[in-house]
Scaffold this motif. Structure first.
Motif, PDB file in Angstrom:
ATOM      1  N   ASN A 112       0.816  -1.211   0.000  1.00 23.26           N
ATOM      2  CA  ASN A 112       0.000   0.000   0.000  1.00 23.26           C
ATOM      3  C   ASN A 112       0.849   1.261   0.000  1.00 23.26           C
ATOM      4  O   ASN A 112       0.487   2.266  -0.637  1.00 23.26           O
ATOM      5  N   GLU A 113       1.989   1.236   0.692  1.00 24.80           N
ATOM      6  CA  GLU A 113       2.847   2.413   0.746  1.00 24.80           C
ATOM      7  C   GLU A 113       3.544   2.665  -0.607  1.00 24.80           C
ATOM      8  O   GLU A 113       3.778   3.806  -0.987  1.00 24.80           O
ATOM      9  N   TRP A 117       2.891   6.134  -3.453  1.00 25.70           N
ATOM     10  CA  TRP A 117       3.777   7.031  -4.201  1.00 25.70           C
ATOM     11  C   TRP A 117       3.022   7.739  -5.325  1.00 25.70           C
ATOM     12  O   TRP A 117       3.353   8.870  -5.687  1.00 25.70           O
ATOM     13  N   ASN A 118       2.009   7.079  -5.898  1.00 25.44           N
ATOM     14  CA  ASN A 118       1.255   7.681  -7.000  1.00 25.44           C
ATOM     15  C   ASN A 118       0.559   8.974  -6.594  1.00 25.44           C
ATOM     16  O   ASN A 118       0.213   9.795  -7.454  1.00 25.44           O
ATOM     17  N   ASP A 119       0.343   9.162  -5.294  1.00 25.65           N
ATOM     18  CA  ASP A 119      -0.356  10.355  -4.804  1.00 25.65           C
ATOM     19  C   ASP A 119       0.582  11.499  -4.466  1.00 25.65           C
ATOM     20  O   ASP A 119       0.126  12.613  -4.174  1.00 25.65           O
ATOM     21  N   GLU A 156       6.215  14.333 -10.191  1.00 24.50           N
ATOM     22  CA  GLU A 156       5.020  13.644 -10.685  1.00 24.50           C
ATOM     23  C   GLU A 156       5.338  12.152 -10.725  1.00 24.50           C
ATOM     24  O   GLU A 156       6.339  11.735 -11.303  1.00 24.50           O
ATOM     25  N   ILE A 157       4.496  11.365 -10.106  1.00 22.61           N
ATOM     26  CA  ILE A 157       4.673   9.911 -10.059  1.00 22.61           C
ATOM     27  C   ILE A 157       3.515   9.255 -10.802  1.00 22.61           C
ATOM     28  O   ILE A 157       2.357   9.658 -10.660  1.00 22.61           O
ATOM     29  N   PHE A 158       3.824   8.253 -11.605  1.00 28.72           N
ATOM     30  CA  PHE A 158       2.773   7.509 -12.284  1.00 28.72           C
ATOM     31  C   PHE A 158       3.161   6.027 -12.349  1.00 28.72           C
ATOM     32  O   PHE A 158       4.331   5.679 -12.411  1.00 28.72           O
ATOM     33  N   GLY A 175       7.210   4.943 -12.496  1.00 24.90           N
ATOM     34  CA  GLY A 175       7.443   5.955 -13.522  1.00 24.90           C
ATOM     35  C   GLY A 175       7.368   7.320 -12.868  1.00 24.90           C
ATOM     36  O   GLY A 175       6.555   7.531 -11.951  1.00 24.90           O
ATOM     37  N   CYS A 176       8.192   8.258 -13.326  1.00 26.51           N
ATOM     38  CA  CYS A 176       8.246   9.542 -12.632  1.00 26.51           C
ATOM     39  C   CYS A 176       8.781  10.636 -13.541  1.00 26.51           C
ATOM     40  O   CYS A 176       9.363  10.377 -14.592  1.00 26.51           O
TER      41      CYS A 176
END
Length: 310
Positions: A112-113, A117-119, A156-158, A175-176
């Motif tokens: 979950n952590e 990162w996506n947020d 930006e994290i994706f 991805g970032c």
């Protein structure tokens, strides 16, 4: 006055997609190519920490002018982390600064952590980094034991996802945006879990638009001088995501003289808007210049971003 770079009759012009090994610095890799293959005009776009491996874009000759246009693109990494401790560098190469109890941590919590990162939209810059304060890299201050200022940067994290979790280890893909510190993501994960975490390994899979599948191993590059040129992406093909236009000899001379070119004279059959970028080529296919469209006095014109002629 600074010394002019040494010239070499063996100098190539283009981009080498290098698979940097873990261990040496990015500069160490470039120095090996410079020394062994006599590539004295050389640079790289997007450094990798010594621990990290994977895609490193090496710019040769005239391609060193492409740095600003190769640096800002998204990256994709895979890596591993371990929970239960922290170091001053946020990775396993640093000095341990704390240990934490992981008896209450579950694999689901770690998964979950990583997804969290996506947020994230910002992160703390590591004290051991090349980011500068008053003109000095933070790592210089940290190594001297001096206080390093806390710097926060937007990111930006994706597509951050856990690949495998087997405590205390976890593997991930992320991805970032360019300039994101993956070891800071790991450190923040450890802080949220309350037990600490360090980065164990990191591989850059993509420095868009280039991928690891296109990359050449450093030892193979150095061992095959005769095959070196075949491994290099020519200057004319080094920005594959840009428009590409071939111009006449007369227009080439005009561009070299700084003349702005009406958009209709080059791409009359395409819809080109303000802010578009393109690589212009000579009639023989060699790179001429990087151009951008701008509205000037009510006209949409191609103007020079960077000349690429010798």
């Amino acid at each position: 006055m600074g010394r002019k770079p040494k010239k070499s009759p063996f100098q190539k012009h283009g981009v080498l997609v290098l698979n940097k090994p873990s261990g040496p610095t990015s500069t160490d890799c470039l120095n090996s190519i410079k020394r062994e293959l006599k590539q004295y005009k050389i640079g790289h776009a997007g450094t990798l920490d010594p621990l990290a491996e994977g895609v490193l874009l090496v710019m040769l000759g005239q391609a060193t002018k492409l740095g600003p246009y190769l640096l800002g693109h998204d990256k994709v990494y895979t890596g591993s982390l371990s929970i239960g401790r922290t170091t001053d560098t946020y990775d396993i190469q640093g000095t341990e600064t704390s240990t934490g109890d992981i008896s209450e941590i579950t694999e689901k919590m770690v998964e979950n952590e990583i997804l969290h990162w996506n947020d994230l939209t910002s992160q703390e810059v590591p004290a051991y980094s090349a980011a500068k304060h008053n003109g000095k890299p933070l790592y210089e201050l940290a190594r001297k034991g001096e206080e390093t200022p806390v710097k926060i940067k937007s990111i930006e994290i994706f597509d951050a996802e856990p690949l495998e979790v087997s405590l205390p280890m976890a593997r991930f893909r992320v991805g970032c945006s360019a300039g994101t510190y993956i070891r800071s993501l790991v450190h923040s994960l450890g802080s949220r879990l309350g037990c600490g975490a360090v980065m164990e390994s990191l591989r850059r899979e993509e420095s868009r638009p280039f991928r690891l599948s296109e990359a050449h191993n450093l030892d193979e590059v150095l061992a095959d001088p005769e095959g070196f040129e075949a491994r290099i992406i020519p200057l004319a093909d080094a920005l594959p995501h840009w428009h590409k236009f071939t111009v006449s000899e007369n227009m080439s001379k005009s561009i070299k003289n700084g003349t702005r070119i009406p958009v209709g004279d080059i791409a009359a059959d395409q819809e080109i808007i303000e802010g578009e970028r393109a690589m212009f080529l000579e009639s023989d296919g060699t790179a001429l210049a990087l151009m951008e469209t701008k509205q000037i006095d009510g006209k949409l014109l191609w103007v020079i971003l960077r000349g690429l002629w010798g």
